[in-house]
Scaffold this active site. Structure first.
Site, PDB file in Angstrom:
ATOM      1  N   ASN A 225       0.478  -0.975  -7.190  1.00 43.72           N
ATOM      2  CA  ASN A 225      -0.311   0.241  -6.980  1.00 43.72           C
ATOM      3  C   ASN A 225      -0.608   0.932  -8.309  1.00 43.72           C
ATOM      4  O   ASN A 225      -1.716   1.438  -8.541  1.00 43.72           O
ATOM      5  CB  ASN A 225       0.428   1.189  -6.042  1.00 43.72           C
ATOM      6  CG  ASN A 225       0.512   0.655  -4.628  1.00 43.72           C
ATOM      7  OD1 ASN A 225      -0.318  -0.139  -4.207  1.00 43.72           O
ATOM      8  ND2 ASN A 225       1.520   1.075  -3.891  1.00 43.72           N
ATOM      9  N   HIS A 283       7.568  -2.072  -2.477  1.00 43.16           N
ATOM     10  CA  HIS A 283       7.968  -1.290  -1.306  1.00 43.16           C
ATOM     11  C   HIS A 283       9.485  -1.175  -1.198  1.00 43.16           C
ATOM     12  O   HIS A 283      10.033  -1.059  -0.118  1.00 43.16           O
ATOM     13  CB  HIS A 283       7.364  -1.853  -0.009  1.00 43.16           C
ATOM     14  CG  HIS A 283       5.900  -1.598   0.110  1.00 43.16           C
ATOM     15  ND1 HIS A 283       5.141  -2.052   1.160  1.00 43.16           N
ATOM     16  CD2 HIS A 283       5.039  -0.956  -0.711  1.00 43.16           C
ATOM     17  CE1 HIS A 283       3.883  -1.688   0.984  1.00 43.16           C
ATOM     18  NE2 HIS A 283       3.799  -1.026  -0.147  1.00 43.16           N
ATOM     19  N   TYR A 292       1.685  -8.515  -3.896  1.00 42.70           N
ATOM     20  CA  TYR A 292       1.738  -7.374  -4.802  1.00 42.70           C
ATOM     21  C   TYR A 292       2.001  -7.817  -6.242  1.00 42.70           C
ATOM     22  O   TYR A 292       1.437  -7.263  -7.186  1.00 42.70           O
ATOM     23  CB  TYR A 292       2.807  -6.385  -4.345  1.00 42.70           C
ATOM     24  CG  TYR A 292       2.387  -5.525  -3.179  1.00 42.70           C
ATOM     25  CD1 TYR A 292       1.792  -4.278  -3.389  1.00 42.70           C
ATOM     26  CD2 TYR A 292       2.582  -5.952  -1.879  1.00 42.70           C
ATOM     27  CE1 TYR A 292       1.404  -3.486  -2.324  1.00 42.70           C
ATOM     28  CE2 TYR A 292       2.197  -5.164  -0.804  1.00 42.70           C
ATOM     29  CZ  TYR A 292       1.613  -3.932  -1.027  1.00 42.70           C
ATOM     30  OH  TYR A 292       1.216  -3.145   0.033  1.00 42.70           O
TER      31      TYR A 292
END
Length: 823
Positions: A225, A283, A292
């Protein structure tokens, strides 16, 4: 299901309409993670006289389109056709009427986050096609004008500074802004200044920096992210011609704001990011190298490339962490271009993102990173990539990616000076993400474990609805002759209650992850992991505390040169339901009927055949390998505690929609049918102290399997609640997992641990781990004399003698392996 902190609630929409990572996949043809072939868009496009913003904007556009290429080349022509087909289809369906409520009828109303997020992605694909010579939309003024109107419509009705975030944060802060900024880069010379200012201002509201979650300002961004947001902020800075914003983007990679706490260029010891042992977690508790991790590699690599040789170049000396990750983190989990499913989390449920596409994305990111990496790294990576590309004939890489990635790959494949690396071999214990990978020349086996530290599964936003048992010791067998095993409709059609390697309560389960946001199920067991010896052999264990059931089991695996031994002990349940251990559930594809032989007798090949095979000693499945069912010490004479072998050939029909209803990753309702051969051990109803033992012989012939069963080159010497152990005398190998203090295979342990010992002419080597992370020190008494210590980790103390004694300081080692070499 335990819901994680709010920082884990965003989906990674890479499968169908992803923003940052999926530009390399043809069905997406957008996203910007790939740039032109080596030599394009690098330092050569920077001159002292050039405006730095114009230079970098042109480079950003090249990253999206691939720059110059030969459209007559068959590989490029095929990629152009796919791009043109997708873009022109969306162009035809684009609603250009004055009173429209949405740009596309299936994305109505446009105000919904999932709808405007996907709308921007489609506009980006059309913009890429328009900017790419050779498509039917190439350089079209009509298309450009329609795109400008479409951007105004979305800004007015859906995505602007007056709207508060609602629904899924990811569309507001990553999905929509990334696609919007990419589109603006491609249309920058045509967008009116006032419009561009409005779009940049909107993105500035929802992505002011890479450091924080905008809708939860106290939450720091991590991993993929953060990398995605850094790219978005950089593009925003270029379009606004704002030096401070570009600095903010660059510094976000290193987390200058928080003094490197969440830097992408550092090894973590908990939470999200890269670990020194090669693990990657996102996460908080999910093994996520394949999705990811790949996104992080792609986005960080893209930004490094984008800003190279400018005033905002990434100069953090710790970028070596990213470079080292290629071989430490990614290479062990890529098999002939396939990304192993045990590292892809809920993405396995995405119809448009099978293992070969995620593998292709990772390969593209690696080659992108090679363009600007130190020469020694780049040379090794290109050799790796060339080997992967050459070996995967089932899903040719060049047919999976877009123009930018094709240009780079062809430069590698066509260069005779670059060797094609052989298939990686070795044993890899990823203690920090509860994964084990064992690789031999013709096959690989991945073991997916879970614990109170690493989630058994992640589900949410309608994804991975049947992932209940994927972290309960599932074994993924990869065969170089069948690269479609897991990518050919496996997850849509497999019996989710019978995943290979798992011991399960046969109770009926409800769908998981049907609500908004994502959540993880983190079990309560401490033991998950094991030890690796000499990078070649290994042992692993997991205590199974089943979710929603009284089922308990002690499971262990031992990894040898040509075999994997699986043991189970103390299998107990009291819910009145049958308990099964699944040996194999092989995807035979649409029409496969390979021969199954049991104890030398060929079994029926018709679909629907099933049988109980009491007393079976071995089985062989043509094209896959052998299975041996040896006697073992814990096997009781009383059949009530034993496990009977069962077999089934079945044809299963399912839909991707049944396991994924996500807003932008939901599967189709089209029925899909595949054949399966399942072998399992039936422990009966509510077993007490049941056990099992089986041996996988991947790639072995029927004759070799029969010989192995008869000669037993590996002996099972313990399989109980105290220890599970094997001895391979031919290799001088003894391996054991101790659940408590005790003795097995001549070894005596003072407490729980995993041990692998090998003796040879040159001496002996020893590996010890504490996968439960509960001990402080472990003392081992060896069954042979020790004269001297050749080498040892600083955590290992050896007392020589007739029976050598080894003391290992395991406290704080997080389940990692401790080693010593002795004489």
């Amino acid at each position: 299901m335990r819901m994680p902190h709010s920082g884990s609630t965003g989906p990674r929409r890479r499968a169908i309409l992803a923003a940052s990572a999926a530009s390399t996949l043809l069905p997406l043809a957008a996203g910007g993670t790939a740039r032109a072939a080596s030599g394009s868009g690098t330092a050569s496009d920077v001159t002292p006289e050039a405006d730095p913003y114009d230079t970098l904007l042109a480079r950003a556009a090249t990253q999206l389109t691939g720059g110059e290429f030969d459209a007559a080349d068959p590989d490029f022509a095929a990629a152009l056709k796919v791009l043109d087909t997708q873009a022109s289809g969306w162009w035809r369906d684009l609603d250009r009427s004055a009173g429209r409520a949405a740009l596309w009828s299936d994305l109505s109303p446009a105000k919904e986050p999932g709808n405007f997020g996907q709308s921007y992605t489609r506009l980006r694909t059309i913009a890429i096609a328009r900017a790419t010579p050779g498509t039917s939309l190439g350089d079209s003024t009509e298309v450009a004008d329609a795109l400008l109107e479409a951007l105004r419509f979305l800004h007015t009705d859906a995505y602007n500074t007056t709207r508060p975030e609602s629904g899924n944060w990811w569309f507001w802060e990553i999905g929509a802004p990334r696609a919007l900024m990419d589109t603006c880069v491609l249309l920058r010379e045509k967008i009116p200044a006032a419009d561009l200012t409005a779009y940049v201002s909107t993105v500035a509201k929802f992505v002011p920096n890479p450091d924080r979650r905008t809708n939860i300002p106290t939450l720091s961004e991590t991993g993929a992210n953060r990398a995605d947001k850094a790219v978005i902020v950089a593009l925003r800075g270029l379009l606004a011609r704002d030096a401070d914003t570009l600095t903010l983007a660059r510094d976000g990679l290193s987390d200058v704001r928080d003094k490197g706490k969440n830097s992408l260029f550092t090894y973590v010891t908990s939470g999200d990011g890269f670990y020194e042992d090669g693990s990657f977690v996102q996460h908080g508790s999910v093994a996520y190298t394949g999705t990811y991790g790949s996104v992080l590699l792609g986005s960080a690599g893209q930004l490094i490339s984008l800003l190279a040789d400018s005033d905002w170049a990434v100069t953090d000396p710790k970028t070596s962490v990213l470079y080292e990750a290629v071989e430490r983190t990614f290479s062990p989990v890529v098999f002939d271009g396939l990304m192993m499913d045990a590292l892809r989390g809920r993405a396995t449920s995405r119809e448009k993102a099978p293992d070969h596409k995620d593998g292709a994305a990772a390969l593209s990111h690696i080659l992108q990173l090679a363009d600007g990496a130190p020469a020694a790294y780049a040379a090794r990576w290109r050799a790796l990539a060339k080997g992967w590309i050459r070996r995967n004939k089932t899903h040719p890489y060049l047919s999976l990616v877009g123009v930018p990635a094709i240009a780079r790959a062809k430069a590698v494949v066509d260069d005779a000076a670059i060797p094609a690396a052989d298939r990686l071999t070795g044993h890899f214990a990823f203690a920090d993400m509860d994964r084990v990978v064992h690789r031999r020349p013709g096959w690989a086996l991945t073991l997916s474990l879970s614990s109170k530290r690493i989630a058994a599964y992640e589900a949410g936003n309608g994804e991975n609805l049947h992932g209940w048992y994927t972290g309960d010791g599932m074994t993924y067998l990869y065969d170089g002759d069948d690269l479609g095993q897991f990518g050919d409709g496996f997850w849509a059609t497999v019996d989710p209650y019978r995943l290979p390697g798992t011991t399960v309560d046969t109770r009926e389960r409800a769908d998981i992850g049907t609500g908004g946001g994502t959540g993880t199920y983190v079990p309560k067991n401490a033991v998950a992991g094991g030890a690796a010896l000499d990078g070649r052999y290994g042992a692993a264990a997991m205590e199974l505390l089943a979710d929603g059931s009284t089922l308990r089991a002690r499971k262990a695996w031992f990894f040898l040169d040509n075999a994997v031994v699986a043991l189970g002990a103390d299998i107990t349940a009291s819910d009145g339901r049958s308990i099964e251990t699944v040996v194999e559930n092989r995807n035979l594809h649409a029409d496969g009927a390979p021969r199954l032989t049991v104890d030398g007798r060929r079994q029926p090949s018709r679909t629907g055949w099933s049988a109980s095979l009491p007393g079976a000693r071995w089985a062989h499945l043509e094209g896959t390998g052998g299975y041996v069912f040896p006697d073992h010490p814990a096997q009781p004479s009383d059949s009530r505690g034993g496990a009977a072998l069962r077999a089934l050939r079945e044809e299963r029909t399912g839909t991707w929609r049944a396991i994924n209803t996500g807003a932008d990753t939901g599967g189709s309702t089209t029925p899909l049918t595949r054949r399966y051969l399942t072998l399992w051990l039936d422990h009966g109803v509510s077993p007490t102290a049941s056990s099992y033992a089986y041996v996988l012989l991947p790639g072995a012939s029927a004759a070799a399997t029969a010989v192995w069963s008869h000669t037993r080159p590996v002996r099972i010497v313990a399989n109980n609640a105290t220890a599970q152990a094997v001895e391979a005398r031919r290799h001088g190998l003894v391996a054991a997992h101790f659940w408590q203090p005790g003795s097995a295979a001549g070894l005596t342990a003072s407490g729980p641990c995993t041990v692998v010992v090998r003796r040879g002419a040159a001496g002996m080597s020893l590996a010890v781990a504490d996968p439960g992370r509960t001990g402080t020190t472990v003392t081992l008494e060896l069954p042979f004399p020790v004269r001297e210590v050749v080498s040892a980790d600083d955590t290992v103390t050896v007392t020589p003698g007739r029976r050598g004694v080894v003391t290992v300081r395991v406290a704080g080692s997080r389940g990692h392996t401790h080693t010593a070499r002795l004489r």
